[in-house]
Design a protein around this motif. Structure first.
Motif, PDB file in Angstrom:
ATOM      1  N   THR A 113       0.821  -1.211   0.000  1.00 52.04           N
ATOM      2  CA  THR A 113       0.000   0.000   0.000  1.00 52.04           C
ATOM      3  C   THR A 113       0.849   1.252   0.000  1.00 52.04           C
ATOM      4  O   THR A 113       0.528   2.250  -0.641  1.00 52.04           O
ATOM      5  N   SER A 114       1.959   1.199   0.699  1.00 52.91           N
ATOM      6  CA  SER A 114       2.839   2.361   0.776  1.00 52.91           C
ATOM      7  C   SER A 114       3.943   2.332  -0.267  1.00 52.91           C
ATOM      8  O   SER A 114       4.800   3.208  -0.293  1.00 52.91           O
ATOM      9  N   GLY A 115       3.954   1.297  -1.113  1.00 50.38           N
ATOM     10  CA  GLY A 115       4.988   1.187  -2.131  1.00 50.38           C
ATOM     11  C   GLY A 115       6.227   0.459  -1.663  1.00 50.38           C
ATOM     12  O   GLY A 115       7.276   0.527  -2.314  1.00 50.38           O
ATOM     13  N   SER A 116       6.135  -0.276  -0.562  1.00 49.75           N
ATOM     14  CA  SER A 116       7.322  -0.909  -0.001  1.00 49.75           C
ATOM     15  C   SER A 116       7.849  -2.067  -0.847  1.00 49.75           C
ATOM     16  O   SER A 116       8.948  -2.559  -0.592  1.00 49.75           O
ATOM     17  N   CYS A 117       7.096  -2.494  -1.872  1.00 50.09           N
ATOM     18  CA  CYS A 117       7.617  -3.485  -2.810  1.00 50.09           C
ATOM     19  C   CYS A 117       8.358  -2.831  -3.971  1.00 50.09           C
ATOM     20  O   CYS A 117       8.928  -3.528  -4.813  1.00 50.09           O
ATOM     21  N   GLY A 118       8.320  -1.489  -4.045  1.00 47.87           N
ATOM     22  CA  GLY A 118       9.124  -0.758  -5.014  1.00 47.87           C
ATOM     23  C   GLY A 118       8.747  -0.947  -6.457  1.00 47.87           C
ATOM     24  O   GLY A 118       9.612  -0.844  -7.335  1.00 47.87           O
ATOM     25  N   GLN A 119       7.458  -1.155  -6.735  1.00 50.38           N
ATOM     26  CA  GLN A 119       7.023  -1.456  -8.100  1.00 50.38           C
ATOM     27  C   GLN A 119       6.464  -0.261  -8.870  1.00 50.38           C
ATOM     28  O   GLN A 119       6.057  -0.401 -10.025  1.00 50.38           O
ATOM     29  N   GLY A 120       6.413   0.910  -8.243  1.00 52.46           N
ATOM     30  CA  GLY A 120       5.888   2.086  -8.932  1.00 52.46           C
ATOM     31  C   GLY A 120       4.387   2.171  -8.953  1.00 52.46           C
ATOM     32  O   GLY A 120       3.818   3.080  -9.575  1.00 52.46           O
ATOM     33  N   VAL A 121       3.718   1.248  -8.292  1.00 54.61           N
ATOM     34  CA  VAL A 121       2.255   1.230  -8.204  1.00 54.61           C
ATOM     35  C   VAL A 121       1.866   0.998  -6.753  1.00 54.61           C
ATOM     36  O   VAL A 121       2.661   0.505  -5.945  1.00 54.61           O
ATOM     37  N   SER A 122       0.620   1.338  -6.424  1.00 61.76           N
ATOM     38  CA  SER A 122       0.143   1.177  -5.051  1.00 61.76           C
ATOM     39  C   SER A 122      -0.750  -0.048  -4.898  1.00 61.76           C
ATOM     40  O   SER A 122      -1.611  -0.081  -4.028  1.00 61.76           O
ATOM     41  N   THR A 123      -0.562  -1.040  -5.768  1.00 70.74           N
ATOM     42  CA  THR A 123      -1.265  -2.309  -5.605  1.00 70.74           C
ATOM     43  C   THR A 123      -1.086  -2.788  -4.164  1.00 70.74           C
ATOM     44  O   THR A 123       0.023  -2.796  -3.638  1.00 70.74           O
ATOM     45  N   SER A 124      -2.189  -3.166  -3.531  1.00 72.35           N
ATOM     46  CA  SER A 124      -2.140  -3.395  -2.085  1.00 72.35           C
ATOM     47  C   SER A 124      -1.292  -4.584  -1.678  1.00 72.35           C
ATOM     48  O   SER A 124      -0.717  -4.593  -0.587  1.00 72.35           O
ATOM     49  N   LEU A 125      -1.154  -5.607  -2.552  1.00 71.00           N
ATOM     50  CA  LEU A 125      -0.499  -6.835  -2.116  1.00 71.00           C
ATOM     51  C   LEU A 125       0.146  -7.561  -3.292  1.00 71.00           C
ATOM     52  O   LEU A 125      -0.444  -7.672  -4.370  1.00 71.00           O
ATOM     53  N   PHE A 126       1.366  -8.033  -3.077  1.00 68.38           N
ATOM     54  CA  PHE A 126       2.028  -8.946  -4.002  1.00 68.38           C
ATOM     55  C   PHE A 126       2.287 -10.237  -3.235  1.00 68.38           C
ATOM     56  O   PHE A 126       3.124 -10.276  -2.327  1.00 68.38           O
TER      57      PHE A 126
END
Length: 401
Positions: free
Chosen positions: A325-338
């Motif tokens: 949600t905060s971008g902590s996966c670093g993907q450039g999108v705010s998708t909630s979950l990977f």
């Protein structure tokens, strides 16, 4: 260099403010920048550093964690932790390791002695019962030696753990959730204690739980287990005794634990357990038995934020999974979950990764350092914690300024 919240002067920049961007930490004279530091550690509202074997502290002193007699004497620049009140030396000297808890701290010196200071109401200083009505007893004024021949140590929120030179585990402090690994659960342990638990080679403390690595490659945990981060424990969401929850033939190379638990094996595989959404694979239930993340291989380091896992592979690439949600996966999108690991494609030649643990429902943040020494950050950016000169949330890594 420091940045973030600064209401108690914990940034050491010589000022007090709600927050501040990246700036140099001032030296103890107040006239220059701090340099020559070999180790740093941050508590909830105070900071510690080692300079030439001495301990510097700055920030909040409400629990005398700066070593000052007056509990109100905060400091916005580093000051030396002094021990001359009780011992023959003036400053805390020859220190080689530090660990900061929420309101207390631990240090070890070259002789293997353990020192503690700060809040002691839960017994986390290991110096015996404290008198709440006597500030001179409750607020420990100077670092106090509590044990000798310490190999490694760690501080939780209100508990303390260390391993001695023989590999035996010692503990003291709060035990409300069994984080000291003793049963029946006692509310607190005031003095250095042990239960003949040996062959410990490494340890880590979460807020209210403890994880150990033993010489046979087994990982054991005790304390808070609300998300099964300690494995399959029946009954209440905590365990008062150290339970073996991971034991493979290969020696484990590294352990990281935050909301979930992630284990890196020496063969470069990563194993996870705990909350179902942040395991690194598709699962409809929480997992209490360590399970390999199938898409990760040749991993050399792992890390985690509040609800995000990270892995660094041998080629210098970073993989991330979990809450975004905060971008902590670093993907450039705010998708909630990977649910499965994704490559952070904008980063390469990385040599170090880490994540922040924040009491923030909006998310968390992460950082990486490349082979050139450049720092990259991403995620939530409250109190300017990303160091890019703004308080804007970053969905992709940016180079800290």
């Amino acid at each position: 260099i420091s940045w973030g919240a600064n209401t108690n002067g914990e940034l050491g920049q010589g000022t007090i403010s709600a927050s501040a961007g990246p700036g140099n930490v001032i030296d103890p004279t107040g006239s220059g920048n701090l340099s020559g530091i070999t180790l740093i550690s941050a508590g909830a509202r105070h900071s510690l550093a080692i300079l030439d074997g001495n301990v510097l502290a700055w920030g909040d002193n409400s629990n005398t964690q700066l070593g000052r007699f007056s509990a109100m004497a905060n400091s916005s620049i580093p000051i030396y932790i002094e021990t001359g009140k009780f011992f023959s030396i003036k400053n805390l000297e020859n220190i080689i390791a530090l660990s900061a808890g929420e309101t207390h701290s631990m240090a070890t010196d070259v002789e293997g002695q353990l020192w503690t200071w700060g809040e002691g109401v839960y017994g986390q200083l290991g110096v015996g019962p404290v008198d709440l009505s006597n500030p001179a007893t409750y607020r420990k004024r100077r670092a106090t030696k509590v044990a000798s021949k310490v190999r490694t140590m760690a501080a939780g929120n209100t508990h303390s753990i260390y391993v001695d030179g023989t590999g035996e585990l010692h503990f003291f402090g709060a035990n409300f959730l069994g984080q000291l690994g003793i049963s029946p659960i006692a509310s607190r342990i005031f003095s250095d204690s042990t239960v003949n638990f040996d062959r410990v080679v490494a340890l880590a403390c979460g807020a209210d739980f403890t994880i150990l690595l033993r010489s046979d490659g087994s990982v054991m945990g005790a304390g808070d287990n609300a998300h099964e981060q300690l494995g399959p424990i029946p009954g209440p969401p905590s365990t008062p005794v150290f339970t073996n929850f991971f034991n493979k033939v290969d020696r484990i190379a590294q352990v990281a634990n935050q909301s979930n638990s992630y284990v890196l094996k020496s063969d470069g595989t990563v194993w996870s357990f705990g909350h179902k959404d942040y395991l690194g694979d598709t699962s409809s239930t929480h997992i209490s038995t360590p399970r390999q993340i199938p898409t990760l291989s040749n991993i050399i380091a792992i890390g985690a934020t509040n609800k995000t896992g990270m892995a660094l592979d041998v080629t210098g690439k970073i993989w991330a999974w979990g809450e975004n949600t905060s971008g902590s996966c670093g993907q450039g999108v705010s998708t909630s979950l990977f649910t499965s690991p994704v490559l952070i494609s904008s980063l390469f030649d990385i040599i170090y990764i880490d994540g922040t643990i924040q009491g923030n429902l909006l998310g968390s943040s992460a950082c990486a350092i490349d082979v050139n020494g450049d720092l990259y950050t991403w995620g939530i950016n409250e109190d300017y914690i990303l160091g890019d000169g703004t308080d804007i949330k970053r969905l992709s890594p940016v180079r800290a300024s």
